[in-house]
Design a protein around this motif. Sequence first.
Motif, PDB file in Angstrom:
ATOM      1  N   GLY A 215     -53.411  47.024  -5.726  1.00 56.81           N
ATOM      2  CA  GLY A 215     -53.965  48.089  -4.530  1.00 56.81           C
ATOM      3  C   GLY A 215     -52.975  48.312  -3.659  1.00 56.81           C
ATOM      4  O   GLY A 215     -51.763  48.678  -3.970  1.00 56.81           O
ATOM      5  N   ASP A 216     -53.110  47.934  -2.364  1.00 59.84           N
ATOM      6  CA  ASP A 216     -52.016  48.310  -1.298  1.00 59.84           C
ATOM      7  C   ASP A 216     -51.273  47.030  -0.779  1.00 59.84           C
ATOM      8  O   ASP A 216     -50.480  47.010   0.005  1.00 59.84           O
ATOM      9  CB  ASP A 216     -52.693  48.890   0.001  1.00 59.84           C
ATOM     10  N   SER A 217     -51.503  45.889  -1.482  1.00 56.84           N
ATOM     11  CA  SER A 217     -50.982  44.446  -1.337  1.00 56.84           C
ATOM     12  C   SER A 217     -49.877  44.174  -2.284  1.00 56.84           C
ATOM     13  O   SER A 217     -49.865  44.131  -3.401  1.00 56.84           O
ATOM     14  CB  SER A 217     -52.283  43.568  -1.350  1.00 56.84           C
ATOM     15  N   LEU A 218     -48.742  43.840  -1.568  1.00 53.92           N
ATOM     16  CA  LEU A 218     -47.461  43.405  -2.272  1.00 53.92           C
ATOM     17  C   LEU A 218     -47.546  41.971  -2.672  1.00 53.92           C
ATOM     18  O   LEU A 218     -48.062  41.056  -1.833  1.00 53.92           O
ATOM     19  CB  LEU A 218     -46.277  43.477  -1.208  1.00 53.92           C
ATOM     20  N   VAL A 219     -47.449  41.640  -3.932  1.00 53.34           N
ATOM     21  CA  VAL A 219     -47.911  40.386  -4.685  1.00 53.34           C
ATOM     22  C   VAL A 219     -46.564  39.917  -5.504  1.00 53.34           C
ATOM     23  O   VAL A 219     -45.938  40.584  -6.176  1.00 53.34           O
ATOM     24  CB  VAL A 219     -49.038  40.456  -5.623  1.00 53.34           C
ATOM     25  N   LEU A 220     -46.035  38.505  -5.337  1.00 47.71           N
ATOM     26  CA  LEU A 220     -45.172  37.899  -5.980  1.00 47.71           C
ATOM     27  C   LEU A 220     -45.506  37.683  -7.263  1.00 47.71           C
ATOM     28  O   LEU A 220     -46.595  37.044  -7.630  1.00 47.71           O
ATOM     29  CB  LEU A 220     -44.762  36.684  -5.254  1.00 47.71           C
ATOM     30  N   ALA A 221     -44.667  37.914  -8.100  1.00 50.48           N
ATOM     31  CA  ALA A 221     -44.948  37.931  -9.475  1.00 50.48           C
ATOM     32  C   ALA A 221     -43.918  37.384 -10.613  1.00 50.48           C
ATOM     33  O   ALA A 221     -42.884  36.848  -9.948  1.00 50.48           O
ATOM     34  CB  ALA A 221     -45.141  39.401 -10.204  1.00 50.48           C
ATOM     35  N   ASP A 222     -44.268  37.303 -11.835  1.00 48.89           N
ATOM     36  CA  ASP A 222     -43.247  36.789 -12.699  1.00 48.89           C
ATOM     37  C   ASP A 222     -42.858  35.071 -12.459  1.00 48.89           C
ATOM     38  O   ASP A 222     -43.667  34.386 -11.861  1.00 48.89           O
ATOM     39  CB  ASP A 222     -41.577  37.606 -12.682  1.00 48.89           C
ATOM     40  N   GLU A 223     -41.711  34.684 -12.706  1.00 45.09           N
ATOM     41  CA  GLU A 223     -41.212  33.456 -12.542  1.00 45.09           C
ATOM     42  C   GLU A 223     -40.438  33.403 -10.777  1.00 45.09           C
ATOM     43  O   GLU A 223     -40.007  34.335 -10.496  1.00 45.09           O
ATOM     44  CB  GLU A 223     -40.184  32.766 -13.307  1.00 45.09           C
ATOM     45  N   VAL A 224     -40.434  32.156 -10.253  1.00 43.80           N
ATOM     46  CA  VAL A 224     -40.058  32.252  -8.900  1.00 43.80           C
ATOM     47  C   VAL A 224     -39.159  30.893  -8.792  1.00 43.80           C
ATOM     48  O   VAL A 224     -39.692  29.909  -9.063  1.00 43.80           O
ATOM     49  CB  VAL A 224     -40.919  32.319  -7.767  1.00 43.80           C
ATOM     50  N   LEU A 225     -37.953  31.022  -8.446  1.00 39.29           N
ATOM     51  CA  LEU A 225     -37.153  29.999  -7.841  1.00 39.29           C
ATOM     52  C   LEU A 225     -36.921  28.855  -8.921  1.00 39.29           C
ATOM     53  O   LEU A 225     -36.933  27.688  -8.574  1.00 39.29           O
ATOM     54  CB  LEU A 225     -37.524  29.448  -6.550  1.00 39.29           C
ATOM     55  N   THR A 226     -36.670  29.306 -10.133  1.00 36.75           N
ATOM     56  CA  THR A 226     -36.172  28.314 -11.129  1.00 36.75           C
ATOM     57  C   THR A 226     -34.647  28.269 -11.403  1.00 36.75           C
ATOM     58  O   THR A 226     -33.981  29.476 -10.992  1.00 36.75           O
ATOM     59  CB  THR A 226     -36.893  28.941 -12.398  1.00 36.75           C
ATOM     60  N   PRO A 227     -34.396  27.556 -12.281  1.00 39.82           N
ATOM     61  CA  PRO A 227     -32.662  27.632 -12.728  1.00 39.82           C
ATOM     62  C   PRO A 227     -32.500  29.147 -13.429  1.00 39.82           C
ATOM     63  O   PRO A 227     -31.234  29.333 -13.570  1.00 39.82           O
ATOM     64  CB  PRO A 227     -32.433  26.366 -13.405  1.00 39.82           C
ATOM     65  N   ASP A 228     -33.495  29.537 -14.043  1.00 34.19           N
ATOM     66  CA  ASP A 228     -32.906  30.849 -14.788  1.00 34.19           C
ATOM     67  C   ASP A 228     -33.125  32.180 -13.782  1.00 34.19           C
ATOM     68  O   ASP A 228     -32.263  32.989 -14.193  1.00 34.19           O
ATOM     69  CB  ASP A 228     -34.181  31.066 -15.891  1.00 34.19           C
ATOM     70  N   SER A 229     -33.778  31.876 -12.666  1.00 38.02           N
ATOM     71  CA  SER A 229     -33.651  33.078 -11.851  1.00 38.02           C
ATOM     72  C   SER A 229     -32.818  32.869 -10.243  1.00 38.02           C
ATOM     73  O   SER A 229     -33.013  33.583  -9.227  1.00 38.02           O
ATOM     74  CB  SER A 229     -35.310  33.524 -11.449  1.00 38.02           C
ATOM     75  N   SER A 230     -32.327  31.771 -10.274  1.00 39.77           N
ATOM     76  CA  SER A 230     -31.700  31.224  -8.912  1.00 39.77           C
ATOM     77  C   SER A 230     -30.468  30.436  -9.367  1.00 39.77           C
ATOM     78  O   SER A 230     -30.248  29.950 -10.464  1.00 39.77           O
ATOM     79  CB  SER A 230     -32.556  30.293  -8.307  1.00 39.77           C
ATOM     80  N   ARG A 231     -29.358  30.484  -8.273  1.00 41.47           N
ATOM     81  CA  ARG A 231     -28.256  29.502  -8.181  1.00 41.47           C
ATOM     82  C   ARG A 231     -28.811  28.285  -7.452  1.00 41.47           C
ATOM     83  O   ARG A 231     -28.801  28.781  -6.056  1.00 41.47           O
ATOM     84  CB  ARG A 231     -27.064  30.270  -7.859  1.00 41.47           C
ATOM     85  N   PHE A 232     -28.890  27.124  -8.033  1.00 42.04           N
ATOM     86  CA  PHE A 232     -28.979  25.741  -7.200  1.00 42.04           C
ATOM     87  C   PHE A 232     -27.986  25.140  -7.537  1.00 42.04           C
ATOM     88  O   PHE A 232     -27.335  24.791  -8.407  1.00 42.04           O
ATOM     89  CB  PHE A 232     -30.388  25.089  -7.906  1.00 42.04           C
ATOM     90  N   TRP A 233     -27.286  24.612  -6.326  1.00 40.02           N
ATOM     91  CA  TRP A 233     -26.115  23.579  -6.161  1.00 40.02           C
ATOM     92  C   TRP A 233     -26.378  22.422  -5.581  1.00 40.02           C
ATOM     93  O   TRP A 233     -26.937  22.319  -4.546  1.00 40.02           O
ATOM     94  CB  TRP A 233     -24.950  24.478  -5.497  1.00 40.02           C
ATOM     95  N   PRO A 234     -25.991  21.253  -6.177  1.00 38.73           N
ATOM     96  CA  PRO A 234     -26.101  20.015  -5.276  1.00 38.73           C
ATOM     97  C   PRO A 234     -25.107  19.915  -4.258  1.00 38.73           C
ATOM     98  O   PRO A 234     -24.083  20.100  -4.292  1.00 38.73           O
ATOM     99  CB  PRO A 234     -25.550  18.918  -6.532  1.00 38.73           C
ATOM    100  N   ALA A 235     -25.955  19.737  -3.222  1.00 36.73           N
ATOM    101  CA  ALA A 235     -25.330  19.750  -1.942  1.00 36.73           C
ATOM    102  C   ALA A 235     -24.317  19.034  -1.647  1.00 36.73           C
ATOM    103  O   ALA A 235     -23.275  19.439  -0.892  1.00 36.73           O
ATOM    104  CB  ALA A 235     -26.456  19.775  -0.783  1.00 36.73           C
TER     105      ALA A 235
END
Length: 299
Positions: A215-235
């Motif tokens: 409808g009019d609501s923005l919704v988060l979809a698909d995958e989120v914050l995984t190693p496939d969609s993000s760059r994670f580095w050991p601090a």
Amino acid sequence: MSGFVEKPEPIQVPGLVHLHTGKVRELYRSEAGDLVMVASDRISAYDWVLPTEIPDKGRVLTQLSLWWFDQLADLLPNHVLSTELPAGAPADWAGRTLVCKSLNMVPVECVARGYLTGSGLVEYDESRTVCGLALPEGLVDGSELPAPIFTPATKAAVGEHDENVSYEEVARQVGAETAAQLRQATLAAYSRARDIARDRGIILADTKFEFGFDGDSLVLADEVLTPDSSRFWPAEQWEPGRAQPSYDKQFVRDWLTSAESGWDRRSEQPPPPLPEQIVDATRAKYVEAYERLTGTTWS
């Protein structure tokens, strides 16, 4: 030429209509009109979906996404309806399947960057900008940005590159109001996730979100914050001025471009199968990312 080295035949399940085979996910529609997303163990590199799978990868991606959806629930609604297997689905779908609300998807990859690397670094070195946004002098590979930035991209088909675009181009494509919503939601979700990851000794350099409208609501979809969609580095290993160690498929990329693989990525030949040690090392990185972020042991 690129794409699938060996395109899989989708599993047919009574009551589900197969819609799409992606790099990692198979997408179905149920008789109720909901979407059923199944994350495979496929892995891609250099625009190829490789012939070798990484055991448990699809389950790690799915379970990590669910954990992040929970962490972001007060900021954004998400599309997940259920994790129950549809009737007649194979047992292997357990842990890798999401039943989701069907949304009117926005055709934009919503990327947030808090650190300079990848395609952003390439543009910065040429023009001191990323997606048209001016950045200060003196930044290097791995530098933290003065503030997170929204750097959208167009969605590409399997075997093709996503293409970075300006915010103005997004506004032209989807409208100024929607573009502003995407930017606000992307930066809010990134900032929350960056702080959570930092508390666990991980730098979230950048990430990609996808959104749709219910409808009019923005919704988060698909995958989120995984190693496939993000760059994670050991601090503890972060050191600006060089490529950073990463929780992703870097072992795969490094092997494919090594003399050992015998593959020329500039040729039109598909990449070879991965050796067992590269598969094992890559699986271990995905599992380590899950365990460090969630604080739970993978089983």
